[in-house]
Design a protein around this motif. Structure first.
Motif, short mmCIF file in Angstrom:
data_model
loop_
_atom_site.label_atom_id
_atom_site.label_comp_id
_atom_site.label_asym_id
_atom_site.label_seq_id
_atom_site.Cartn_x
_atom_site.Cartn_y
_atom_site.Cartn_z
N ARG A 85 57.90 42.39 30.00
CA ARG A 85 56.69 43.20 29.88
C ARG A 85 55.52 42.34 29.45
N ALA A 86 55.76 41.42 28.50
CA ALA A 86 54.69 40.52 28.04
C ALA A 86 54.23 39.60 29.18
N LEU A 87 55.17 39.10 29.95
CA LEU A 87 54.81 38.24 31.09
C LEU A 87 54.01 39.02 32.13
N ALA A 88 54.40 40.27 32.35
CA ALA A 88 53.68 41.09 33.33
C ALA A 88 52.27 41.37 32.85
N GLN A 89 52.09 41.64 31.56
CA GLN A 89 50.74 41.88 31.04
C GLN A 89 49.90 40.61 31.12
N GLU A 90 50.54 39.48 30.84
CA GLU A 90 49.82 38.22 30.89
C GLU A 90 49.36 37.89 32.30
N SER A 91 50.24 38.10 33.27
CA SER A 91 49.87 37.80 34.65
C SER A 91 48.89 38.83 35.19
N ALA A 92 48.95 40.07 34.70
CA ALA A 92 48.01 41.09 35.15
C ALA A 92 46.62 40.82 34.59
N GLY A 93 46.53 40.12 33.46
CA GLY A 93 45.24 39.83 32.85
C GLY A 93 44.48 38.72 33.56
N TYR A 94 45.13 37.99 34.41
CA TYR A 94 44.47 36.89 35.12
C TYR A 94 43.78 37.41 36.37
N HIS A 95 42.51 37.13 36.46
CA HIS A 95 41.74 37.50 37.66
C HIS A 95 40.93 36.29 38.10
N ARG A 96 40.93 36.03 39.36
CA ARG A 96 40.18 34.92 39.91
C ARG A 96 38.70 35.25 39.84
N GLN A 97 37.92 34.32 39.31
CA GLN A 97 36.49 34.53 39.20
C GLN A 97 35.83 34.13 40.52
N PRO A 98 34.97 34.97 41.05
CA PRO A 98 34.27 34.60 42.29
C PRO A 98 33.28 33.47 42.02
N PRO A 99 32.88 32.73 43.05
CA PRO A 99 31.91 31.65 42.86
C PRO A 99 30.59 32.20 42.30
N SER A 100 29.88 31.33 41.60
CA SER A 100 28.60 31.76 41.04
C SER A 100 27.58 31.98 42.15
N GLN A 101 26.41 32.54 41.79
CA GLN A 101 25.38 32.85 42.78
C GLN A 101 24.81 31.60 43.43
N GLY A 102 24.74 30.51 42.69
CA GLY A 102 24.15 29.29 43.22
C GLY A 102 25.01 28.64 44.29
#
Length: 110
Positions: A85-102
């Motif tokens: 459950r802890a591993l699932a919460q940890e992996s669910a918390g990771y989100h890829r950040q989109p590139p910045s506006q520049g």
């Protein structure tokens, strides 16, 4: 065609020899696995006989051991569930950040 016949026969013989060697290797591997499994089965049967003997001679001790084993197994399963459950919460918390506006991607900075 008659001149090529010995070459074809040699290739077929070589292929058959390679197949035979591979199959003999598999037979050896499976024979070893079967022997190992046989030892495991024998050890399990010996333990069952021992448990029956203990249960007949010392029923109170057998009950205590059975309850302790059951408690230990439940604790192991609970710990494994909490860990997954802890591993699932940890992996669910990771989100890829989109590139910045520049920069809209790696090719824009060159």
């Amino acid at each position: 065609m008659r001149e090529r016949l010995p070459d074809v026969e040699m290739r077929l013989d070589r292929r058959d020899a390679q197949t035979l060697a591979r199959l003999q290797g598999e037979v050896t591997k499976y024979t070893d696995a079967a022997a190992s499994s046989g030892k495991t089965v024998a050890a399990g049967q010996a333990e069952q006989v021992l448990r029956k003997t203990i249960a007949a001679k010392y029923p109170e001790l057998h009950d205590i051991e059975t309850k302790a084993r059951r408690t230990h197994i439940v604790a192991q399963k609970r710990a494994a569930a909490e860990q997954s459950r802890a591993l699932a919460q940890e992996s669910a918390g990771y989100h890829r950040q989109p590139p910045s506006q520049g920069r809209s991607g790696p090719f824009m900075g060159r």
